[in-house]
Design an enzyme around this catalytic site. Sequence first.
Site, PDB file in Angstrom:
ATOM      1  N   SER A 229       0.840  -1.194   0.000  1.00 19.00           N
ATOM      2  CA  SER A 229       0.000   0.000   0.000  1.00 19.00           C
ATOM      3  C   SER A 229       0.874   1.241   0.000  1.00 19.00           C
ATOM      4  O   SER A 229       1.988   1.236   0.535  1.00 19.00           O
ATOM      5  CB  SER A 229      -0.910   0.022   1.237  1.00 19.00           C
ATOM      6  N   TYR A 242      -1.921  -1.307  10.493  1.00 29.09           N
ATOM      7  CA  TYR A 242      -2.068  -1.569   9.054  1.00 29.09           C
ATOM      8  C   TYR A 242      -0.881  -1.010   8.273  1.00 29.09           C
ATOM      9  O   TYR A 242      -0.266  -1.716   7.457  1.00 29.09           O
ATOM     10  CB  TYR A 242      -3.370  -0.950   8.550  1.00 29.09           C
TER      11      TYR A 242
END
Length: 369
Positions: A229, A242
């Site tokens: 990401s 995350y």
Amino acid sequence: MVQTIPAKMPEGAIVSGVEKPWHHYLTLDLIVNVLSYTVLHPFVAWMIPLCLRAQATPYDHPSMYVTVAWASLLTVYGILGLINDRIAYGPPREVDLSEEVIVITGGASGLGALIAEVYGMRNANIAVLDVKKFSEDEAEEKGIAYYECDVGDPKQVEAAGKRIVEDLGVPTILINNAGIVHGKSLLELSSEEIEKTFRINTLSHFHTLRAFLPGMLEEERGTVVTVSSVLGHLGAANLSDYTASKAALLAMHASLEAELARDPRGQYIRTILCKPGQFSTPMFANVKTPSAFLAPVLAPVDIAKEIIRLVDGGRGGTIAVPLYARWIDVLGVLPAGLQYLVRRWSGVDNAMAGVNPSSAKKVGTEKKG
């Protein structure tokens, strides 16, 4: 969810019951994409001096100098780009889907499900690893073999890997996509939640690589896709677990490439790093992008088509979309004060303000950038 859009749109497009003006869909990425196929494309650029010559424009005319120089510059830039990709990722390998076995983690929903279903429609050999259980009828209908497996558990991954080899053959394409997010602040996260995030988002990549990479090396062909990401570069409030798990994947992928370069058989393995921006998935329905023009929200298909394009072409590479994701590394070399101002302006640390953590936990295998 499938939405019905009338053939003739009103003055503004209607999405989810909210009327939006036409310029809502105008993004920097769209503009750059259009330019790349027109004035920034070498073929189109060379058409201009050819058209000028067709009009009997002298070779020494200034317009000829400018247009030829522009076309030459684009051509050289394109050639250098091809050389760069060849040096960085090696030559494309030959991919015949009838002889490949594709393993996708977290393929029950979101991005993973979309990729799996596309390959299922093409009669490829697909194995999906996910905690969700599918009926045999549903699996047969989609043309996908589902294996109930917690990819954060190395023993389950090893057992599933053996079953895949027996059922389909040696996996040669691995798409590590599984991921979860809790959407809580660091102090609200429990130890169990933090461990679960790293087990599924990070350690699962180690488990699947240990299970499937040896077979690729023996077969001397393979492709590994790492779905990370852009937030792995940035970090963000209420996403500490995350973003940390995704940042670890950036380093792991670089190390994987380095180790493959040291192994003579590694030259036959292609690696793809995917680091997208925000996804339009249900668990992030309340997340609002700070700028729909500069940082548009991605649909899973936007990433799926890029992954499939590289996998089908037997190529390695990096997928960074939207456009800002390609240049996010530049933020790290800016002065600290300027970095602070950019973060404040972008609103990245307020993006999770409208997300209900309980709803995020319910959809554990969906992806967000």
